[in-house]
Design an enzyme around this catalytic site. Structure first.
Site, PDB file in Angstrom:
ATOM      1  N   TYR A   1     -61.212  -8.383   0.610  1.00 18.42           N
ATOM      2  CA  TYR A   1     -60.189  -8.439  -0.435  1.00 18.42           C
ATOM      3  C   TYR A   1     -60.743  -9.076  -1.714  1.00 18.42           C
ATOM      4  CZ  TYR A   1     -56.117  -9.948  -3.066  1.00 18.42           C
ATOM      5  OH  TYR A   1     -55.221 -10.180  -4.074  1.00 18.42           O
TER       6      TYR A   1
ATOM      7  N   VAL B   1     -53.287 -13.482   3.934  1.00 19.02           N
ATOM      8  CA  VAL B   1     -52.250 -12.769   4.681  1.00 19.02           C
ATOM      9  C   VAL B   1     -52.669 -11.305   4.699  1.00 19.02           C
ATOM     10  CG1 VAL B   1     -49.825 -12.112   4.770  1.00 19.02           C
ATOM     11  CG2 VAL B   1     -50.470 -14.416   4.001  1.00 19.02           C
TER      12      VAL B   1
ATOM     13  N   ILE C   1     -45.115 -15.335   4.273  1.00 15.18           N
ATOM     14  CA  ILE C   1     -46.117 -15.957   5.142  1.00 15.18           C
ATOM     15  C   ILE C   1     -47.076 -16.832   4.342  1.00 15.18           C
ATOM     16  CG2 ILE C   1     -48.070 -15.480   6.684  1.00 15.18           C
ATOM     17  CD1 ILE C   1     -46.417 -13.020   7.656  1.00 15.18           C
TER      18      ILE C   1
ATOM     19  N   TYR D   1     -49.170 -19.197  -6.980  1.00 12.16           N
ATOM     20  CA  TYR D   1     -49.444 -20.630  -6.905  1.00 12.16           C
ATOM     21  C   TYR D   1     -48.677 -21.400  -7.972  1.00 12.16           C
ATOM     22  CZ  TYR D   1     -53.336 -19.272  -3.843  1.00 12.16           C
ATOM     23  OH  TYR D   1     -54.099 -18.751  -2.833  1.00 12.16           O
TER      24      TYR D   1
END
Length: 164
Positions: free
Chosen positions: A27, A89, A98, A133
């Site tokens: 990712y 995740v 999550i 965040y």
């Protein structure tokens, strides 16, 4: 709605953690830097001297994500801190809260242990993560620059210490 559970990782989760770490590396477009193996993870997370801890999120019993963290120390605050090395995740489980649950669980652990800080880094191109965040109250400390010495440069620097 899926039932989300968060639990401490155990030695039996070593292969799962490595698979999640590799998915994170993909990712982040850093798969070429991911050289960790099961043996090193097992030793460093669950061996005689653990260097880090991990928690795993499950959605209806399926592994959905993880967070890996360790303690550091703030001389200015005069307290231990907690540093989040990795949060991930899996794509199929995004949007279920999550990531927030994993972040909150590490925060809970830090507060329980008397930590004065909770810190992590984020890649500058990862705008969705930055917004996420910030929505949770994270302050971007853009005036700080990460320094890293690894590989041959780390060995050369260590040699400067001289003999023991």
């Amino acid at each position: 709605m899926a039932t989300i559970t968060i639990r401490a990782a155990s030695v039996a989760d070593t292969a799962l953690l490595l698979a999640l770490i590799r998915a994170l590396a993909e990712y982040e477009k850093l798969a070429h830097e991911c050289v960790a193996g099961e043996d090193s993870l097992r030793e460093h997370l669950f061996g005689a001297r653990p260097y880090a801890e991990a928690i795993i999120a499950e959605a209806d019993g399926e592994p959905a994500g993880f967070a890996l963290f360790f303690h550091n120390y703030s001389t200015f605050v005069g307290k231990p801190g907690i540093y989040l090395e990795d949060l991930f995740v899996q794509p199929a489980f995004r949007g279920l809260g999550i990531g927030k649950r994993l972040l909150a669980e590490v925060a809970r652990i830090g507060v329980e242990r008397g930590c004065g800080r909770y810190e992590w880094t984020v890649l500058d191109w990862n705008e969705p993560a930055i917004r996420f965040y910030q929505s949770l109250g994270a302050e971007m400390k853009r005036e700080w620059i990460i320094n890293r010495v690894s590989g041959a440069a780390l060995n050369r620097l260590a040699q400067l210490a001289g003999p023991r």
